[in-house]
Design a protein around this motif. Structure first.
Motif, PDB file in Angstrom:
ATOM      1  N   GLU A  64       8.333 -33.099 -29.611  1.00 46.35           N
ATOM      2  CA  GLU A  64       8.180 -32.320 -30.841  1.00 46.35           C
ATOM      3  C   GLU A  64       7.407 -33.083 -31.915  1.00 46.35           C
ATOM      4  O   GLU A  64       6.906 -32.484 -32.857  1.00 46.35           O
ATOM      5  CB  GLU A  64       9.559 -31.930 -31.405  1.00 46.35           C
ATOM      6  CG  GLU A  64      10.390 -31.082 -30.473  1.00 46.35           C
ATOM      7  CD  GLU A  64      11.033 -31.872 -29.340  1.00 46.35           C
ATOM      8  OE1 GLU A  64      11.356 -33.072 -29.519  1.00 46.35           O
ATOM      9  OE2 GLU A  64      11.186 -31.295 -28.249  1.00 46.35           O
ATOM     10  N   ASP A  67       1.314 -34.283 -31.803  1.00 42.04           N
ATOM     11  CA  ASP A  67       0.357 -33.245 -32.186  1.00 42.04           C
ATOM     12  C   ASP A  67      -1.006 -33.618 -31.587  1.00 42.04           C
ATOM     13  O   ASP A  67      -1.504 -34.722 -31.820  1.00 42.04           O
ATOM     14  CB  ASP A  67       0.274 -33.159 -33.715  1.00 42.04           C
ATOM     15  CG  ASP A  67      -0.690 -32.084 -34.185  1.00 42.04           C
ATOM     16  OD1 ASP A  67      -0.795 -31.039 -33.518  1.00 42.04           O
ATOM     17  OD2 ASP A  67      -1.345 -32.295 -35.223  1.00 42.04           O
ATOM     18  N   ARG A  69      -4.948 -32.172 -31.307  1.00 44.53           N
ATOM     19  CA  ARG A  69      -5.851 -31.146 -31.838  1.00 44.53           C
ATOM     20  C   ARG A  69      -7.308 -31.580 -31.725  1.00 44.53           C
ATOM     21  O   ARG A  69      -7.598 -32.763 -31.564  1.00 44.53           O
ATOM     22  CB  ARG A  69      -5.495 -30.798 -33.273  1.00 44.53           C
ATOM     23  CG  ARG A  69      -5.731 -31.916 -34.248  1.00 44.53           C
ATOM     24  CD  ARG A  69      -5.401 -31.551 -35.658  1.00 44.53           C
ATOM     25  NE  ARG A  69      -3.976 -31.275 -35.735  1.00 44.53           N
ATOM     26  CZ  ARG A  69      -3.415 -30.646 -36.738  1.00 44.53           C
ATOM     27  NH1 ARG A  69      -4.129 -30.238 -37.744  1.00 44.53           N
ATOM     28  NH2 ARG A  69      -2.122 -30.448 -36.749  1.00 44.53           N
ATOM     29  N   GLY A  79       1.399 -38.501 -34.150  1.00 49.32           N
ATOM     30  CA  GLY A  79       2.823 -38.405 -33.871  1.00 49.32           C
ATOM     31  C   GLY A  79       3.606 -39.418 -34.664  1.00 49.32           C
ATOM     32  O   GLY A  79       3.053 -40.149 -35.492  1.00 49.32           O
TER      33      GLY A  79
END
Length: 146
Positions: A64, A67, A69, A79
């Motif tokens: 979670e 990330d 992108r 992260g």
């Protein structure tokens, strides 16, 4: 007059310690944790078949907190790894593990198809697969006889 025996190993270790200290002191001039992150996860970048693969070691980072992108032809990994228990640094014998946020940026070659990029996270390792564009893949051209 006192005679001192020359020990080249001791001199080299002293030099190494001075270089290490200079690097630690100059680290403050490179930027803040907000710019670069508190730690930098190691990565491997290699080709597998027709794909380019970026494999990042993110032990202790929950899925979670990761990330992935693409921005302006740049792959960004971001992260955060948090310490599970608070440690009193004055009572610690050794603290070598780094915690906090990280950001890694990788410029993508023009041969990558950004629409087909995929990522998976298994056992603390993030693997980002960057497929090559069909135009960049080698292809055989038939030679005709006239």
């Amino acid at each position: 007059m006192t005679v001192t025996r020359w020990d080249p190993v001791r001199d080299l270790l002293g030099l190494q310690n001075r270089i290490n200290q200079a690097l630690v002191e100059s680290n403050a001039q490179w930027g803040t944790d907000d710019q670069y992150g508190a730690w930098v996860p190691p990565v491997d970048i290699y080709e597998r078949g027709d794909d380019l693969v970026i494999s990042a070691e993110l032990a202790g980072v929950p899925r979670e907190q990761v990330d992935v992108r693409i921005e302006e032809n740049t792959l960004i990994l971001h992260g955060e790894r948090k310490r599970k228990t608070e440690v009193n640094e004055q009572k610690a014998y050794r603290l070598e593990r780094n915690f906090g946020a990280f950001t890694r940026r990788f410029g993508l070659p023009t041969t990558i198809d950004p629409t087909r990029i995929s990522a998976k996270f298994v056992d603390g390792v993030l693997e980002v697969t960057l497929p090559k564009a069909d135009a960049a893949k080698p292809r055989r051209i038939e030679v005709s006889v006239s």
